[in-house]
Scaffold this motif. Structure first.
Motif, PDB file in Angstrom:
ATOM      1  N   PHE A  99      -1.271  61.015  44.587  1.00 20.05           N
ATOM      2  CA  PHE A  99      -0.583  61.696  45.803  1.00 20.05           C
ATOM      3  C   PHE A  99       0.663  60.919  46.133  1.00 20.05           C
ATOM      4  CE2 PHE A  99      -5.399  62.389  46.349  1.00 20.05           C
ATOM      5  CZ  PHE A  99      -5.438  63.739  46.295  1.00 20.05           C
ATOM      6  N   SER A 105       4.323  65.601  54.405  1.00 17.01           N
ATOM      7  CA  SER A 105       3.184  64.946  54.656  1.00 17.01           C
ATOM      8  C   SER A 105       3.229  63.530  53.958  1.00 17.01           C
ATOM      9  CB  SER A 105       2.264  66.085  53.541  1.00 17.01           C
ATOM     10  OG  SER A 105       0.936  65.350  52.983  1.00 17.01           O
ATOM     11  N   GLU A 106       2.127  62.947  54.311  1.00 14.41           N
ATOM     12  CA  GLU A 106       1.967  61.431  54.037  1.00 14.41           C
ATOM     13  C   GLU A 106       1.352  61.258  52.729  1.00 14.41           C
ATOM     14  OE1 GLU A 106       2.356  58.109  55.123  1.00 14.41           O
ATOM     15  OE2 GLU A 106       3.803  59.291  56.651  1.00 14.41           O
ATOM     16  N   ALA A 107       0.559  62.311  52.180  1.00 12.86           N
ATOM     17  CA  ALA A 107      -0.034  62.450  50.762  1.00 12.86           C
ATOM     18  C   ALA A 107      -0.170  63.575  50.145  1.00 12.86           C
ATOM     19  CB  ALA A 107      -1.390  61.665  50.882  1.00 12.86           C
ATOM     20  N   HIS A 108       0.972  64.140  49.524  1.00 12.23           N
ATOM     21  CA  HIS A 108       0.990  65.534  48.797  1.00 12.23           C
ATOM     22  C   HIS A 108       0.909  65.207  47.362  1.00 12.23           C
ATOM     23  CE1 HIS A 108       1.783  69.798  48.683  1.00 12.23           C
ATOM     24  NE2 HIS A 108       2.332  69.560  47.759  1.00 12.23           N
ATOM     25  N   TRP A 109       0.216  66.201  46.755  1.00 10.41           N
ATOM     26  CA  TRP A 109      -0.036  66.048  45.243  1.00 10.41           C
ATOM     27  C   TRP A 109       1.295  65.634  44.488  1.00 10.41           C
ATOM     28  CZ3 TRP A 109      -4.995  66.337  43.187  1.00 10.41           C
ATOM     29  CH2 TRP A 109      -5.776  67.157  43.720  1.00 10.41           C
TER      30      TRP A 109
ATOM     31  N   ILE B   5      -4.284  67.854  57.822  1.00 11.16           N
ATOM     32  CA  ILE B   5      -4.591  66.691  57.285  1.00 11.16           C
ATOM     33  C   ILE B   5      -3.581  66.909  55.921  1.00 11.16           C
ATOM     34  CG2 ILE B   5      -7.023  66.533  58.230  1.00 11.16           C
ATOM     35  CD1 ILE B   5      -7.844  68.067  55.805  1.00 11.16           C
ATOM     36  N   ASN B   6      -3.771  65.775  55.081  1.00 12.12           N
ATOM     37  CA  ASN B   6      -3.151  65.801  54.122  1.00 12.12           C
ATOM     38  C   ASN B   6      -3.904  66.116  52.859  1.00 12.12           C
ATOM     39  OD1 ASN B   6      -3.875  63.080  52.901  1.00 12.12           O
ATOM     40  ND2 ASN B   6      -2.550  62.314  54.551  1.00 12.12           N
ATOM     41  N   CYS B   7      -3.214  66.280  51.629  1.00 11.42           N
ATOM     42  CA  CYS B   7      -3.893  66.652  50.338  1.00 11.42           C
ATOM     43  C   CYS B   7      -5.030  65.487  50.053  1.00 11.42           C
ATOM     44  CB  CYS B   7      -3.091  67.076  49.038  1.00 11.42           C
ATOM     45  SG  CYS B   7      -2.214  68.206  49.780  1.00 11.42           S
ATOM     46  N   LYS B   8      -4.715  64.205  50.184  1.00 11.95           N
ATOM     47  CA  LYS B   8      -5.757  63.394  49.880  1.00 11.95           C
ATOM     48  C   LYS B   8      -6.827  63.475  50.915  1.00 11.95           C
ATOM     49  CE  LYS B   8      -6.199  58.370  50.429  1.00 11.95           C
ATOM     50  NZ  LYS B   8      -5.531  57.105  50.907  1.00 11.95           N
ATOM     51  N   GLU B   9      -6.720  63.818  51.852  1.00 14.10           N
ATOM     52  CA  GLU B   9      -7.665  63.874  52.973  1.00 14.10           C
ATOM     53  C   GLU B   9      -8.506  65.204  52.656  1.00 14.10           C
ATOM     54  OE1 GLU B   9      -5.799  61.784  56.811  1.00 14.10           O
ATOM     55  OE2 GLU B   9      -5.346  63.621  56.354  1.00 14.10           O
ATOM     56  N   PRO B  39      -3.068  74.287  45.862  1.00 11.33           N
ATOM     57  CA  PRO B  39      -3.643  73.430  44.900  1.00 11.33           C
ATOM     58  C   PRO B  39      -4.668  72.807  45.392  1.00 11.33           C
ATOM     59  CG  PRO B  39      -1.235  72.961  45.285  1.00 11.33           C
ATOM     60  CD  PRO B  39      -1.578  74.112  46.250  1.00 11.33           C
TER      61      PRO B  39
END
Lengths: 196, 87
Positions: A99, A105-109, B5-9, B39
């Motif tokens: 990520f 976003s803070e953490a996108h794929w 929320i983001n993808c990691k969460e 995804p």
């Protein structure tokens, strides 16, 4: 009527040896070790015949012994020691593989690891022997610290609470280990089975 | 507190969802996310597929074991068993 079961050790090899080796290979992808564990299972069953209860089936009883041997194998490696510390120390380096921060976003794929659709033809063959040889290769890619937990959950389907208790890990660390293993496994199958 | 929320969460919550351990708030956030994020929806679906494949495969292992124990190993163990029984 209660049917009482009896043990028939003379036929164990014929009846169970290939099955048990195949089952063990799912969890420990090393044939030599798998064979040794199965051997150990039969021999310790022999010396513990008195612990057999006639209400149980012979197969179930032997499978319990086999599973305990596999758990012992992982436990001997003491891989779960300091799991919390390990998860902490490797968090950043692990997740940045999958990520990254973008505008939204803070953490996108990351582009490379983002799940895309799987080909239906390949998906249909996911119960084949060929698939499971790829699965074994992917299992090896899961770090030792996480692997036993992944196996307990996905192959043995043991209740999470029980896994946490048995291995003395917190529920939050448990779910982190499952999360990481899943990311690794999915991505590995993506590359090696679906060739995306 | 944000709905997003983001993808990691989200991928983390997907495991808890599978084990039916999401509380109401988490459930809501999760569904909002996967409905906007193909995804992450795929991630959940593909992991379910992996899980059912393992189950199916395990069920047919007994009838069609893909691996065989070597004959020499079999003989070895069989001998030990016989010896033990004849003691």
């Amino acid at each position: 009527m209660v049917v009482l079961n009896v043990l028939d050790p003379k036929n164990w090899i014929d009846k169970y040896s290939d099955y048990f080796v195949s089952l063990t290979m799912l969890k420990i992808s090393n044939k030599e070790i798998a064979q040794d564990i199965v051997q150990d299972t039969f021999l310790s069953a022999l010396t513990n015949i008195s612990s057999f209860r006639e209400e149980a089936s012979e197969k179930t009883w032997l499978l319990t012994i086999l599973n305990n041997k596999i758990i012992d194998y992982y436990r001997k490696k003491d891989v779960l020691k300091n799991a919390a510390k390990y998860l902490n120390e490797t968090a950043d380096s692990f997740y940045t593989n999958f990520f990254k921060k973008n505008n939204y976003s803070e953490a996108h794929w990351t582009t490379e690891k983002m799940p895309i659709n799987w080909m239906p033809e390949q998906e249909a063959k996911m119960n084949s022997v060929e698939f499971f040889s790829v699965f074994s290769v992917c299992l090896k890619k899961i770090p030792e610290k996480l692997k036993a937990i992944f196996i307990a959950k996905y192959i043995d389907e043991i209740d999470p609470k029980e896994i946490c208790k048995e291995n003395e890990i917190s529920s939050s660390n448990y779910w982190t280990m499952i999360h990481r293993s899943k990311l690794i496994m999915r991505e590995c199958l993506d590359k090696n089975w679906f060739n995306t | 507190m944000s709905f997003f929320i983001n993808c990691k969460e989200a991928t983390h919550l997907s495991s808890l969802k599978e084990a039916r351990q999401l509380n109401f708030k988490q459930k809501f956030k999760y569904y909002v996310h996967v409905n906007l994020c193909p995804p992450c929806k795929r991630f959940e679906k593909q992991l379910q597929k992996i899980r059912t494949s393992i189950l199916e495969f395990k069920n047919k292992l007994e009838e069609n074991p893909p691996h065989r124990m070597s004959e020499s190993k079999k003989d070895n163990i069989q001998n030990s068993i016989n010896n033990h029984l004849n003691k």
